[in-house]
Write a protein that holds these residues in place. Structure first.
Motif, PDB file in Angstrom:
ATOM      1  N   PHE A 163       0.829  -1.199   0.000  1.00 48.86           N
ATOM      2  CA  PHE A 163       0.000   0.000   0.000  1.00 48.86           C
ATOM      3  C   PHE A 163       0.873   1.262   0.000  1.00 48.86           C
ATOM      4  CE2 PHE A 163      -1.395   3.421   2.797  1.00 48.86           C
ATOM      5  CZ  PHE A 163      -2.383   3.972   2.003  1.00 48.86           C
ATOM      6  N   SER A 210       2.569   1.944  -3.311  1.00 49.20           N
ATOM      7  CA  SER A 210       1.576   2.320  -4.312  1.00 49.20           C
ATOM      8  C   SER A 210       1.062   3.740  -4.062  1.00 49.20           C
ATOM      9  CB  SER A 210       0.461   1.274  -4.272  1.00 49.20           C
ATOM     10  OG  SER A 210      -0.728   1.794  -4.714  1.00 49.20           O
ATOM     11  N   CYS A 245       1.673   7.178  -6.577  1.00 48.93           N
ATOM     12  CA  CYS A 245       0.674   8.042  -7.228  1.00 48.93           C
ATOM     13  C   CYS A 245       0.671   9.437  -6.607  1.00 48.93           C
ATOM     14  CB  CYS A 245      -0.715   7.401  -7.249  1.00 48.93           C
ATOM     15  SG  CYS A 245      -1.585   7.364  -5.702  1.00 48.93           S
ATOM     16  N   VAL A 297     -14.044  -0.137  15.918  1.00 47.62           N
ATOM     17  CA  VAL A 297     -14.709  -0.070  14.618  1.00 47.62           C
ATOM     18  C   VAL A 297     -14.833  -1.456  13.993  1.00 47.62           C
ATOM     19  CG1 VAL A 297     -14.111   2.325  14.128  1.00 47.62           C
ATOM     20  CG2 VAL A 297     -12.540   0.512  13.441  1.00 47.62           C
ATOM     21  N   TYR A 298     -13.853  -2.296  14.225  1.00 48.36           N
ATOM     22  CA  TYR A 298     -13.945  -3.650  13.660  1.00 48.36           C
ATOM     23  C   TYR A 298     -14.963  -4.488  14.414  1.00 48.36           C
ATOM     24  CZ  TYR A 298     -10.108  -2.683  10.548  1.00 48.36           C
ATOM     25  OH  TYR A 298      -9.334  -2.152   9.552  1.00 48.36           O
ATOM     26  N   LEU A 303     -17.650  -3.275  15.713  1.00 47.28           N
ATOM     27  CA  LEU A 303     -18.946  -2.801  15.216  1.00 47.28           C
ATOM     28  C   LEU A 303     -19.229  -3.308  13.814  1.00 47.28           C
ATOM     29  CD1 LEU A 303     -18.969   0.889  16.474  1.00 47.28           C
ATOM     30  CD2 LEU A 303     -20.131  -1.092  17.446  1.00 47.28           C
ATOM     31  N   LEU A 304     -18.187  -3.636  13.084  1.00 44.77           N
ATOM     32  CA  LEU A 304     -18.361  -4.112  11.715  1.00 44.77           C
ATOM     33  C   LEU A 304     -18.569  -5.630  11.677  1.00 44.77           C
ATOM     34  CD1 LEU A 304     -18.342  -2.547   9.069  1.00 44.77           C
ATOM     35  CD2 LEU A 304     -15.939  -3.144   8.796  1.00 44.77           C
ATOM     36  N   TRP A 337     -22.430  -4.829  11.806  1.00 42.25           N
ATOM     37  CA  TRP A 337     -23.126  -4.778  10.517  1.00 42.25           C
ATOM     38  C   TRP A 337     -23.095  -6.126   9.800  1.00 42.25           C
ATOM     39  CZ3 TRP A 337     -26.062  -0.711   9.903  1.00 42.25           C
ATOM     40  CH2 TRP A 337     -25.736   0.481  10.565  1.00 42.25           C
ATOM     41  N   PHE A 349      -4.686  -1.900  10.536  1.00 38.89           N
ATOM     42  CA  PHE A 349      -5.240  -0.547  10.681  1.00 38.89           C
ATOM     43  C   PHE A 349      -4.263   0.386  11.391  1.00 38.89           C
ATOM     44  CE2 PHE A 349      -7.538   2.832  12.746  1.00 38.89           C
ATOM     45  CZ  PHE A 349      -8.545   3.184  11.875  1.00 38.89           C
ATOM     46  N   PHE A 399      -1.173   1.209   9.350  1.00 41.29           N
ATOM     47  CA  PHE A 399      -1.496   1.608   7.981  1.00 41.29           C
ATOM     48  C   PHE A 399      -0.608   2.731   7.422  1.00 41.29           C
ATOM     49  CE2 PHE A 399      -4.144   4.254   5.217  1.00 41.29           C
ATOM     50  CZ  PHE A 399      -4.619   3.355   4.296  1.00 41.29           C
ATOM     51  N   PHE A 439      -3.205   4.494  -8.028  1.00 45.61           N
ATOM     52  CA  PHE A 439      -4.247   5.312  -7.423  1.00 45.61           C
ATOM     53  C   PHE A 439      -5.458   4.445  -7.076  1.00 45.61           C
ATOM     54  CE2 PHE A 439      -7.937   8.176  -7.696  1.00 45.61           C
ATOM     55  CZ  PHE A 439      -7.579   9.083  -6.731  1.00 45.61           C
ATOM     56  N   PHE A 460      -5.525   1.207  -6.494  1.00 48.60           N
ATOM     57  CA  PHE A 460      -5.232   0.319  -5.369  1.00 48.60           C
ATOM     58  C   PHE A 460      -5.220   1.093  -4.052  1.00 48.60           C
ATOM     59  CE2 PHE A 460      -2.192  -1.679  -2.450  1.00 48.60           C
ATOM     60  CZ  PHE A 460      -2.868  -2.868  -2.237  1.00 48.60           C
ATOM     61  N   THR A 461      -4.604   2.273  -4.079  1.00 52.63           N
ATOM     62  CA  THR A 461      -4.525   3.098  -2.870  1.00 52.63           C
ATOM     63  C   THR A 461      -5.925   3.405  -2.338  1.00 52.63           C
ATOM     64  OG1 THR A 461      -2.478   4.103  -3.616  1.00 52.63           O
ATOM     65  CG2 THR A 461      -3.692   5.301  -1.952  1.00 52.63           C
ATOM     66  N   TYR A 495      -7.700   0.128  -1.021  1.00 57.68           N
ATOM     67  CA  TYR A 495      -7.156  -0.336   0.260  1.00 57.68           C
ATOM     68  C   TYR A 495      -7.535   0.623   1.383  1.00 57.68           C
ATOM     69  CZ  TYR A 495      -3.486  -2.305   3.297  1.00 57.68           C
ATOM     70  OH  TYR A 495      -2.787  -2.896   4.315  1.00 57.68           O
ATOM     71  N   LEU A 496      -7.446   1.913   1.087  1.00 54.60           N
ATOM     72  CA  LEU A 496      -7.814   2.930   2.080  1.00 54.60           C
ATOM     73  C   LEU A 496      -9.279   2.780   2.481  1.00 54.60           C
ATOM     74  CD1 LEU A 496      -7.036   5.745   3.481  1.00 54.60           C
ATOM     75  CD2 LEU A 496      -8.135   6.776   1.507  1.00 54.60           C
ATOM     76  N   LEU A 530     -11.178   0.116   2.206  1.00 54.39           N
ATOM     77  CA  LEU A 530     -11.412  -1.164   2.872  1.00 54.39           C
ATOM     78  C   LEU A 530     -10.925  -1.141   4.319  1.00 54.39           C
ATOM     79  CD1 LEU A 530     -12.433  -3.932   1.776  1.00 54.39           C
ATOM     80  CD2 LEU A 530     -10.041  -4.640   1.791  1.00 54.39           C
ATOM     81  N   ILE A 531      -9.728  -0.654   4.529  1.00 54.54           N
ATOM     82  CA  ILE A 531      -9.116  -0.764   5.852  1.00 54.54           C
ATOM     83  C   ILE A 531      -9.517   0.383   6.772  1.00 54.54           C
ATOM     84  CG2 ILE A 531      -6.901  -0.811   7.085  1.00 54.54           C
ATOM     85  CD1 ILE A 531      -7.381  -3.325   5.580  1.00 54.54           C
ATOM     86  N   VAL A 532      -9.685   1.571   6.226  1.00 47.99           N
ATOM     87  CA  VAL A 532      -9.889   2.734   7.099  1.00 47.99           C
ATOM     88  C   VAL A 532     -11.285   3.334   6.983  1.00 47.99           C
ATOM     89  CG1 VAL A 532      -9.071   5.060   7.647  1.00 47.99           C
ATOM     90  CG2 VAL A 532      -7.442   3.293   7.022  1.00 47.99           C
ATOM     91  N   LEU A 533     -11.696   3.636   5.759  1.00 48.87           N
ATOM     92  CA  LEU A 533     -12.922   4.429   5.614  1.00 48.87           C
ATOM     93  C   LEU A 533     -14.176   3.640   5.969  1.00 48.87           C
ATOM     94  CD1 LEU A 533     -12.095   6.543   2.437  1.00 48.87           C
ATOM     95  CD2 LEU A 533     -11.727   7.061   4.845  1.00 48.87           C
ATOM     96  N   VAL A 534     -14.276   2.391   5.483  1.00 49.43           N
ATOM     97  CA  VAL A 534     -15.475   1.608   5.789  1.00 49.43           C
ATOM     98  C   VAL A 534     -15.605   1.360   7.295  1.00 49.43           C
ATOM     99  CG1 VAL A 534     -16.547  -0.662   5.524  1.00 49.43           C
ATOM    100  CG2 VAL A 534     -15.721   0.565   3.523  1.00 49.43           C
ATOM    101  N   PRO A 535     -14.553   0.888   7.967  1.00 51.93           N
ATOM    102  CA  PRO A 535     -14.694   0.678   9.420  1.00 51.93           C
ATOM    103  C   PRO A 535     -15.041   1.960  10.181  1.00 51.93           C
ATOM    104  CG  PRO A 535     -12.759  -0.444   8.618  1.00 51.93           C
ATOM    105  CD  PRO A 535     -13.262   0.379   7.487  1.00 51.93           C
ATOM    106  N   LEU A 536     -14.416   3.076   9.795  1.00 48.84           N
ATOM    107  CA  LEU A 536     -14.716   4.322  10.515  1.00 48.84           C
ATOM    108  C   LEU A 536     -16.155   4.757  10.272  1.00 48.84           C
ATOM    109  CD1 LEU A 536     -11.494   6.536  10.244  1.00 48.84           C
ATOM    110  CD2 LEU A 536     -12.398   5.332  12.224  1.00 48.84           C
ATOM    111  N   ALA A 543     -18.551   2.766   9.728  1.00 50.82           N
ATOM    112  CA  ALA A 543     -19.399   1.845  10.490  1.00 50.82           C
ATOM    113  C   ALA A 543     -19.698   2.427  11.867  1.00 50.82           C
ATOM    114  CB  ALA A 543     -18.714   0.485  10.624  1.00 50.82           C
ATOM    115  N   LEU A 544     -18.704   3.064  12.438  1.00 45.72           N
ATOM    116  CA  LEU A 544     -18.870   3.669  13.757  1.00 45.72           C
ATOM    117  C   LEU A 544     -19.927   4.774  13.726  1.00 45.72           C
ATOM    118  CD1 LEU A 544     -17.738   3.955  16.703  1.00 45.72           C
ATOM    119  CD2 LEU A 544     -16.181   5.645  15.782  1.00 45.72           C
TER     120      LEU A 544
END
Lengths: 341, 276, 299
Positions: free
Chosen positions: B76, B79, B83, B113-114, B116-117, B123, B148, B151, C39, C41-42, C45-46, C48-54, C56-57
């Motif tokens: 990650f 990558s 970009c 958060v995990y 809760l997910l 969810w 996380f 990251f 871009f 992939f970034t 991954y972002l 999946l790992i960060v935005l979705v879980p946050l 969810a809160l």
């Protein structure tokens, strides 16, 4: 390979970098793109290389449109202003890079690459420096490595962006003579960008003077210097005096104002007024700069200050004192009608 | 240092003295204490505490979590840095801020958060239960929480370095006929290898040492979902001080190695900068 | 009159103009490949790992409704925990500024045996797992511990009180101030101080009137970073805090406690408030850093 630039334009917001520029570079020529800051010369060079893309117009190599061809496949050698040498590779590996990234089927054998690089090192007078790293080289040596790296892939076109801009004055002089000699041996169609008129005049077969995204004049160095096509070219190529005169003194119609251009070393300076008309001035300052002496002559009619240059020799043989009256007459006056401006 | 720009010797000495005392009390003493407590009953007991079955399985889980989190975040990081550093595009600042988010979030919330997910009441909880997939209170949860919290590390190290290096060398490679992979492997990667290693080391230290986030998703099942830091907590709370400090000394060793490698890399990059 | 310039300003402005050239498009054209891949992939991954879980809160907190959220977030125990977390983090960050400036100064300006080791050790709180720091500090400052016994002689209890929390936060916050101030100090041109000296200023005047203002943006950034870290810190605190509700219970611990009691509403509500605070801090820190960069460039 010949290069044709056909109506290339490139606009940036609030700024036209290139405005419908067309230019032909015949095979084997060494061409200088000369112009002041921001005139678009580097942008044009990068477009030819495929590093930037034009908004409209085309770049043709030997008649083939290159617009859809990427920089990788254009077969140009590009020498960057700051050289862009791969800092973690030795000089040898830098020069060999272009050969080693070729597809396996086209890649020369290892010893052929070695031979080629050695040959280039010799040609560039870099013998024995192959195992050094770029950080261990002087500016002039880095410049030659950058050139060798670009030449290793035997490009059809060589493009150099301010090749001597980052070097100090003496090395710069030495290298540009050397570049000229190299070009005479290799005959690769070459374009180089410079803002230094002396460099352009000394090295190039053809000088292209650019200003504000447009080409002002294309010609041989002599043409450009002796018959500048516009006030801009005249002024850009060297110091200049401007005289506002009434050009058509005898014309019955309106008296057109025009400006006469004359270089400081191309002035007749007379201590007594001759029958031919001269401009009356008073010597108000003098300064020796090496082999020449620069005189500041204040026009008695309040028209400003004229700068004149004498050889030191002549200066010594004649007595010059502040306050002397001097009549000034341009030797090769160039007139550009003010309407042209 | 010139005469005009330094303090009189007494001021200088007392400032150095205060700094040294501060470092000794705040930083050195805790490490000395860990070692002395761990070895309080000799090397034999120390070794026994470390070779305990639960300690070994905790070590294995810690290594596993790091072995997944570090490579994932390296890919990650490279990558994202490519970009962000080599291209200009809209919303770049926003993307950078998002990448920093995990640094700003409390580790406890990173775990929450995990839960809760993926937790039972979360969810995806029901779907996961129906399909018999366990994430929370299981290894996947621990790995996710570790990913996380670690990251941003690699991306954060690479982006400024790659931005500073600009695109000239890559453009040069392109004019010499190199394709994207060749440019990356032969021109870009060698230029960023130290920054990358630096990021990996920091990322790894945090991955192995993370406590809060992992604690929330772990469920503290001994031998199954305990990492080394969690094991330290359990032992400590059970008043097994010696064992707790023995395991802690292991983690401290990791920290010391991290600091040493970090110092070496910093010295190297400093030298390299002086060179150019 | 034209003559040779050494640097062509056009080439400096070139980048500026090129940066503007792609306005109206998503990105500036480039010869380098791989933008789409990296871009994409970034972002993937972002998300999946960060935005979705946050998210969810946040979604969870909406699900509970405003009233339940409000009740959970303003319970006396929660407010007390926020007071403890804020107070301790603030005071610890303040102390970090004092000691951080001192350390940065000594490390940059003086040469003494052990300087390199000290410099490396400053990062220990970054590298040391928080649980290890936690049990070690707790043992040190316990009433019978190596340091706690001396405090006990004076009748001061450090471990298992808010004072203990501060000690832990002082520990985790050290590197933030030192590492933000250090580079600024290293790049600080001595000629400013020399100029002040020639103008007749003494060392203290130079420090307070020339150096401190220059270091202010970095110092504040370091303070904000240490404070933000202190607010969210968990591992190093819980061992030494004593964790008495209303007295020495920090917010992150309260979240964990609620979670262990299966009080998801409570945990989520507190976490959302906490997260908002973190975002606000992130914003403040970004602004401070931008300010610090500008201050640096002005010189």
């Amino acid at each position: 390979m010949s290069i044709v630039i056909a109506g290339v334009s490139k606009a940036f917001v609030g700024f036209r970098a290139l405005n419908n520029v067309s230019l032909e570079v015949p095979t084997g020529q060494l061409v200088a793109l000369l112009g002041p800051s921001g005139c678009g010369k580097t942008t044009l060079l990068r477009i030819v290389a495929g590093l930037d893309t034009q908004d409209s117009g085309a770049v043709l190599f030997d008649g083939t449109d290159m617009s859809q061809v990427s920089a990788r496949d254009r077969g140009v050698g590009f020498v960057f202003q700051q050289y862009a040498l791969f800092r973690h590779m030795s000089v040898f590996d830098n020069i060999a890079f272009g050969l080693t990234v070729k597809p396996r089927s086209e890649r020369p054998a290892a010893n052929a690459i070695k031979q080629k690089v050695e040959q280039l090192l010799e040609l560039m007078q870099l013998g024995g420096l192959g195992q050094r790293y770029p950080s261990q080289l002087s500016g002039g040596q880095r410049q030659r490595v950058a050139l060798a790296r670009a030449l290793a892939v035997e490009p059809k076109v060589l493009l150099l962006d301010e090749p001597f801009g980052a070097l100090d004055a003496r090395v710069r002089k030495e290298l540009r003579r050397w570049l000229r000699k190299l070009h005479d041996e290799l005959h690769v169609t070459s374009i180089f960008v410079t803002h230094d008129q002396e460099e352009a005049l000394e090295v190039a077969d053809t000088v292209v003077v650019m200003n504000a995204g447009k080409i002002e004049q294309v010609g041989s160095p002599d043409d450009i210097y002796d018959s500048p096509a516009s006030p801009f070219v005249y002024q850009f190529l060297g110091d200049v005096n401007l005289f506002q005169t009434n050009a058509n003194r005898n014309a019955r119609a309106e008296r057109l104002m025009s400006t006469v251009y004359a270089r400081p070393h191309e002035l007749h300076l007379e201590r007594v007024p001759s029958d031919r008309e001269g401009i009356e001035t008073r010597l108000s300052g003098q300064r020796r700069i090496g082999a020449v002496v620069r005189l500041l002559l204040e026009r008695t009619d309040g028209g400003g200050v004229i700068e004149a240059e004498l050889t030191h020799e002549r200066y010594l043989s004649e007595q010059w004192r502040d306050g002397d009256r001097v009549w000034v007459r341009p030797m090769h006056p160039r007139r550009f009608s003010d309407a042209v401006h | 240092m010139t005469r005009g720009t330094t303090e009189n010797p007494w001021v200088r000495r007392s400032l150095i003295g205060v700094a040294l005392i501060f470092v000794a009390i705040m930083l050195v003493l805790p490490m000395v204490l860990v070692l002395s407590q761990a070895l309080a009953h000799g090397v034999g007991d120390y070794w026994r505490a470390l070779s305990d079955k639960d300690a070994i399985s905790a070590l294995k889980l810690t290594l596993l979590a790091a072995a997944i989190a570090v490579p994932a975040n390296v890919i990650f990081g490279v990558s994202a840095a490519w970009c962000i550093a080599k291209f200009e595009f809209k919303g770049k600042q926003l993307l950078l801020t998002f990448i920093d988010l995990p640094f700003a979030v409390s580790p406890v919330i990173s775990g929450l958060v995990y839960v809760l997910l993926f937790g039972l009441n979360g969810w995806c909880g029901e779907w996961l239960r129906d399909h018999d997939v366990k994430i929370i209170y299981a290894v996947p949860g621990i790995v996710l929480a570790t990913v996380f919290v670690t990251f941003p590390f690699v991306a954060r190290e690479l982006i400024p370095v790659m931005q500073e290096q600009g695109t000239d060398e890559e453009e040069a490679a392109a004019t010499l006929g190199a394709n994207g992979w060749q440019t990356f492997w032969r021109v870009t990667l060698p230029n960023i290898k130290w920054a990358l290693l630096y990021g990996v080391i920091l990322c790894n230290a945090r991955a192995m040492g993370e406590f809060g986030a992992v604690s929330v998703v772990s469920g503290h099942i001994r031998g199954l979902t305990n990492t080394l830091p969690l094991h330290v907590e359990i032992l400590y709370n059970e008043y097994q001080g010696l064992a707790a400090f023995a395991v802690a000394s292991l983690l401290m060793g990791l920290a010391v190695v991290t600091l040493i490698l970090k110092t070496i890399i910093e010295a190297r990059t400093e030298r390299a900068e002086e060179h150019t | 009159m034209s003559n040779t310039l050494n640097v062509d300003p056009a080439d400096l402005s070139r980048d500026y103009f090129r940066a503007k050239a792609w306005r109206g498009h998503f990105r500036r054209p480039s010869v380098l490949p791989g933008f789409g891949l990296t871009f994409g992939f970034t972002l993937f991954y972002l998300t999946l790992i960060v935005l979705v879980p946050l998210s969810a809160l946040f979604l969870k907190s909406i699900q509970f409704g405003a009233e339940a959220f409000w009740i959970a977030a303003t319970a006396p125990r929660v407010l007390a925990a926020f007071r403890v977390s804020f107070g301790c983090a603030l005071l610890a960050a303040g102390l970090n500024v004092v000691f951080g400036l001192l350390l940065a100064w000594v490390l940059v300006r003086y040469r003494f045996p052990g300087r390199r080791v000290c410099d490396a050790l400053v990062d220990l709180p970054f590298a040391l797992p928080t649980a290890v720091a936690g049990i070690s500090l707790a043992a040190l400052y316990a009433p019978k511990g190596w340091l706690g016994q001396y405090f006990a002689d004076w009748g001061i209890k450090v471990a298992f009180t808010p004072l203990g929390i501060m000690v832990a936060l002082l520990f985790v916050g050290i590197p933030f101030v030192v590492r933000t101030v250090q580079p600024v100090l290293e790049n600080f041109d001595l000629s400013y101080e020399e100029a002040a000296t020639t103008l007749g200023a003494n060392r203290w005047q130079i420090f307070s009137r020339v150096l401190l203002p220059a270091l202010l943006p970095a110092t504040l950034t370091g303070f904000a970073l240490a404070f933000a870290r202190g607010l969210g810190e968990y591992g190093s605190v819980i061992f030494i805090a004593g964790n008495m509700p209303m007295v020495s219970e920090i917010v992150p611990l309260l979240i964990v406690t609620k979670l262990e009691q299966y009080d998801y509403t409570g945990a989520t509500a507190i976490a959302v408030v906490m997260l908002m605070l973190s975002f606000a801090m992130l914003l403040v820190i970004n602004l401070l850093q931008a300010w610090a960069r500008r201050a640096e460039q002005r010189r």
